[in-house]
Design a protein around this motif. Structure first.
Motif, PDB file in Angstrom:
ATOM      1  N   GLY A 126       0.787  -1.225   0.000  1.00 46.43           N
ATOM      2  CA  GLY A 126       0.000   0.000   0.000  1.00 46.43           C
ATOM      3  C   GLY A 126       0.818   1.274   0.000  1.00 46.43           C
ATOM      4  N   LEU A 127       0.141   2.375   0.353  1.00 47.07           N
ATOM      5  CA  LEU A 127       0.737   3.709   0.290  1.00 47.07           C
ATOM      6  C   LEU A 127       1.315   4.143   1.625  1.00 47.07           C
ATOM      7  N   TYR A 128       2.479   4.790   1.541  1.00 49.12           N
ATOM      8  CA  TYR A 128       3.132   5.380   2.704  1.00 49.12           C
ATOM      9  C   TYR A 128       3.457   6.834   2.352  1.00 49.12           C
ATOM     10  N   TYR A 129       3.685   7.631   3.397  1.00 49.25           N
ATOM     11  CA  TYR A 129       4.066   9.026   3.194  1.00 49.25           C
ATOM     12  C   TYR A 129       5.383   9.297   3.920  1.00 49.25           C
ATOM     13  N   VAL A 130       6.267  10.055   3.272  1.00 51.84           N
ATOM     14  CA  VAL A 130       7.554  10.419   3.862  1.00 51.84           C
ATOM     15  C   VAL A 130       7.319  11.595   4.805  1.00 51.84           C
ATOM     16  N   SER A 131       7.494  11.370   6.101  1.00 49.45           N
ATOM     17  CA  SER A 131       7.244  12.425   7.087  1.00 49.45           C
ATOM     18  C   SER A 131       8.471  13.300   7.332  1.00 49.45           C
ATOM     19  N   SER A 132       9.670  12.734   7.117  1.00 56.61           N
ATOM     20  CA  SER A 132      10.897  13.516   7.296  1.00 56.61           C
ATOM     21  C   SER A 132      12.062  12.779   6.645  1.00 56.61           C
ATOM     22  N   TYR A 133      13.179  13.484   6.508  1.00 60.05           N
ATOM     23  CA  TYR A 133      14.371  12.874   5.939  1.00 60.05           C
ATOM     24  C   TYR A 133      15.603  13.545   6.527  1.00 60.05           C
ATOM     25  N   GLU A 134      16.751  12.881   6.400  1.00 59.06           N
ATOM     26  CA  GLU A 134      17.995  13.424   6.934  1.00 59.06           C
ATOM     27  C   GLU A 134      19.176  12.768   6.228  1.00 59.06           C
ATOM     28  N   ARG A 135      20.315  13.391   6.345  1.00 61.44           N
ATOM     29  CA  ARG A 135      21.555  12.807   5.824  1.00 61.44           C
ATOM     30  C   ARG A 135      22.516  12.708   7.001  1.00 61.44           C
ATOM     31  N   VAL A 136      22.775  11.472   7.437  1.00 58.90           N
ATOM     32  CA  VAL A 136      23.574  11.226   8.642  1.00 58.90           C
ATOM     33  C   VAL A 136      24.571  10.108   8.372  1.00 58.90           C
ATOM     34  N   LYS A 137      25.518   9.939   9.267  1.00 53.22           N
ATOM     35  CA  LYS A 137      26.464   8.840   9.157  1.00 53.22           C
ATOM     36  C   LYS A 137      25.793   7.536   9.576  1.00 53.22           C
ATOM     37  N   GLY A 138      25.901   6.538   8.706  1.00 51.66           N
ATOM     38  CA  GLY A 138      25.331   5.238   9.002  1.00 51.66           C
ATOM     39  C   GLY A 138      26.250   4.402   9.871  1.00 51.66           C
ATOM     40  N   LYS A 139      25.865   3.173  10.128  1.00 51.91           N
ATOM     41  CA  LYS A 139      26.637   2.277  10.989  1.00 51.91           C
ATOM     42  C   LYS A 139      28.036   2.015  10.450  1.00 51.91           C
ATOM     43  N   ASN A 140      28.189   2.123   9.119  1.00 54.64           N
ATOM     44  CA  ASN A 140      29.495   1.841   8.520  1.00 54.64           C
ATOM     45  C   ASN A 140      30.390   3.067   8.392  1.00 54.64           C
ATOM     46  N   GLY A 141      29.908   4.229   8.872  1.00 56.21           N
ATOM     47  CA  GLY A 141      30.733   5.432   8.865  1.00 56.21           C
ATOM     48  C   GLY A 141      30.547   6.336   7.665  1.00 56.21           C
ATOM     49  N   PHE A 142      29.798   5.886   6.649  1.00 60.65           N
ATOM     50  CA  PHE A 142      29.537   6.719   5.478  1.00 60.65           C
ATOM     51  C   PHE A 142      28.192   7.429   5.638  1.00 60.65           C
ATOM     52  N   TYR A 143      28.069   8.590   4.993  1.00 57.11           N
ATOM     53  CA  TYR A 143      26.808   9.322   5.054  1.00 57.11           C
ATOM     54  C   TYR A 143      25.743   8.604   4.226  1.00 57.11           C
ATOM     55  N   ILE A 144      24.551   8.495   4.820  1.00 51.78           N
ATOM     56  CA  ILE A 144      23.422   7.897   4.127  1.00 51.78           C
ATOM     57  C   ILE A 144      22.253   8.887   4.127  1.00 51.78           C
ATOM     58  N   CYS A 145      21.410   8.784   3.115  1.00 45.24           N
ATOM     59  CA  CYS A 145      20.168   9.552   3.078  1.00 45.24           C
ATOM     60  C   CYS A 145      19.081   8.661   3.671  1.00 45.24           C
ATOM     61  N   ARG A 146      18.462   9.135   4.727  1.00 44.62           N
ATOM     62  CA  ARG A 146      17.513   8.301   5.455  1.00 44.62           C
ATOM     63  C   ARG A 146      16.133   8.948   5.445  1.00 44.62           C
ATOM     64  N   PHE A 147      15.102   8.117   5.216  1.00 38.86           N
ATOM     65  CA  PHE A 147      13.738   8.606   5.067  1.00 38.86           C
ATOM     66  C   PHE A 147      12.822   7.896   6.058  1.00 38.86           C
ATOM     67  N   TYR A 148      11.931   8.675   6.668  1.00 39.43           N
ATOM     68  CA  TYR A 148      10.977   8.139   7.631  1.00 39.43           C
ATOM     69  C   TYR A 148       9.608   8.093   6.966  1.00 39.43           C
ATOM     70  N   LEU A 149       9.050   6.899   6.851  1.00 41.11           N
ATOM     71  CA  LEU A 149       7.774   6.717   6.168  1.00 41.11           C
ATOM     72  C   LEU A 149       6.730   6.115   7.106  1.00 41.11           C
ATOM     73  N   HIS A 150       5.480   6.556   6.949  1.00 36.78           N
ATOM     74  CA  HIS A 150       4.365   6.047   7.741  1.00 36.78           C
ATOM     75  C   HIS A 150       3.257   5.591   6.814  1.00 36.78           C
ATOM     76  N   SER A 151       2.637   4.477   7.152  1.00 37.33           N
ATOM     77  CA  SER A 151       1.542   3.952   6.351  1.00 37.33           C
ATOM     78  C   SER A 151       0.366   4.917   6.340  1.00 37.33           C
ATOM     79  N   ASP A 152      -0.361   4.903   5.236  1.00 40.88           N
ATOM     80  CA  ASP A 152      -1.534   5.764   5.094  1.00 40.88           C
ATOM     81  C   ASP A 152      -2.712   5.238   5.906  1.00 40.88           C
ATOM     82  N   ILE A 153      -2.631   3.996   6.395  1.00 39.64           N
ATOM     83  CA  ILE A 153      -3.695   3.419   7.213  1.00 39.64           C
ATOM     84  C   ILE A 153      -3.127   2.989   8.558  1.00 39.64           C
TER      85      ILE A 153
END
Length: 302
Positions: free
Chosen positions: A130-157
């Motif tokens: 189904g459908l989800y919506y991106v509520s926020s995003y960020e660019r942070v260092k991941g577990k491996n030390g490199f920067y990752i683009c991370r997105f927070y999604l929530h279901s529409d239901i």
């Protein structure tokens, strides 16, 4: 922008695909592509930099991902030596990542499909969830030390509705979610608190002291320091709130600056170097929440 389930942009369809039901199983990525749910056979994001991203597939390719069925922390594309391999370089807000960024900014729906590789996926094949919506995003260092683009999604239901729709194809070890059936967009906020913090400061921004007047009142925002809902789970209390103008509210949420918990100094805004947050009598601001926001700022700018 209001939510739409059939919004077309060129070859993309932002929303549900006619004739496809939540919980439907597809044997392969090729079948997903033929159905029009997710065209790329390899990439996890189907998107364009100047239009948005209409679909993602969860297939266990990134170690920083979080999947709670109705809530997803999704790592963007790029930086791996091979698809699903080791992260060897930083990710950027380009290609599909930029598209997901636009989905957040313009409230565009994203189709989510889970593969057999992830914990909440089907036993085999790929399941449309189904459908989800991106509520926020960020660019942070991941577990491996490199920067990752991370997105927070929530279901529409709600999570219960999602579990009901997917019950025939959920993994045998799936445990029913024990949490409130809410998302960031559906959170119940105490309007009285928001109005109270604004009245304490006479609708003036605590950062810049600007009063934005309008016919019949003024423009101000009762902003939470530690955000409500996932992933922050901050409380809806006056001690966790600020009165901000729209500009500084957006910058605060985007982690463009923070307030030093010890002396309320404003850090990160060059035009306000040396300035401090204004605190009025009756506002018992809790330094714990300022510290939390400061650590979020450091994590992004490190």
């Amino acid at each position: 922008m209001s939510k739409k389930t059939d919004q077309k942009i060129d070859n993309f369809i932002f929303g549900n695909i006619e004739g496809i039901s939540i919980g439907e199983i597809f044997e392969s990525r090729k079948d997903l592509s033929k159905a029009g749910i997710h065209a790329p056979l390899m990439h996890g994001i189907w998107g364009r930099e100047n239009e948005g991203s209409c679909s993602i597939v969860l297939s266990g390719g990134y170690e920083d991902d979080v999947d709670e069925l109705d809530f997803i922390v999704y790592t963007g594309q790029g930086g791996q030596d091979t698809p699903g391999g080791t992260q060897v370089s930083d990710q950027e807000f380009t290609r599909g990542n930029k598209g997901l960024q636009l989905c957040c900014d313009y409230n565009l729906p994203v189709r989510v499909t889970r593969g057999y590789q992830v914990k909440n996926g089907p036993d085999s094949g790929y399941r449309y969830d189904g459908l989800y919506y991106v509520s926020s995003y960020e660019r942070v260092k991941g577990k491996n030390g490199f920067y990752i683009c991370r997105f927070y999604l929530h279901s529409d239901i709600t999570v219960k509705a999602l579990e009901t729709n997917l019950q025939e194809n959920l993994p045998k070890n799936y445990s029913v979610a024990k949490r409130k059936d809410i998302t960031v967009n559906k959170l119940s906020r105490n309007v009285k608190l928001s109005e109270k913090i604004k009245k304490i400061y006479s609708y003036r921004c605590q950062v810049c002291n600007v009063l934005l007047e309008k016919p019949g009142g003024a423009i101000a925002i009762g902003a939470h320091i530690k955000g409500l809902g996932k992933p922050h789970n901050g409380p809806d209390i006056l001690e966790n709130m600020l009165c901000l103008c729209p500009n500084h509210h957006d910058q605060f949420d985007a982690l463009s600056f923070y307030v030093e918990p010890t002396d309320y100094a404003i850090k990160g805004l060059h035009d306000l170097t040396g300035s401090k947050l204004r605190i009025e009598k009756g506002h018992n601001l809790d330094a714990e929440f300022l510290e939390y926001h400061k650590q979020q700022y450091i994590r992004v700018h490190d």
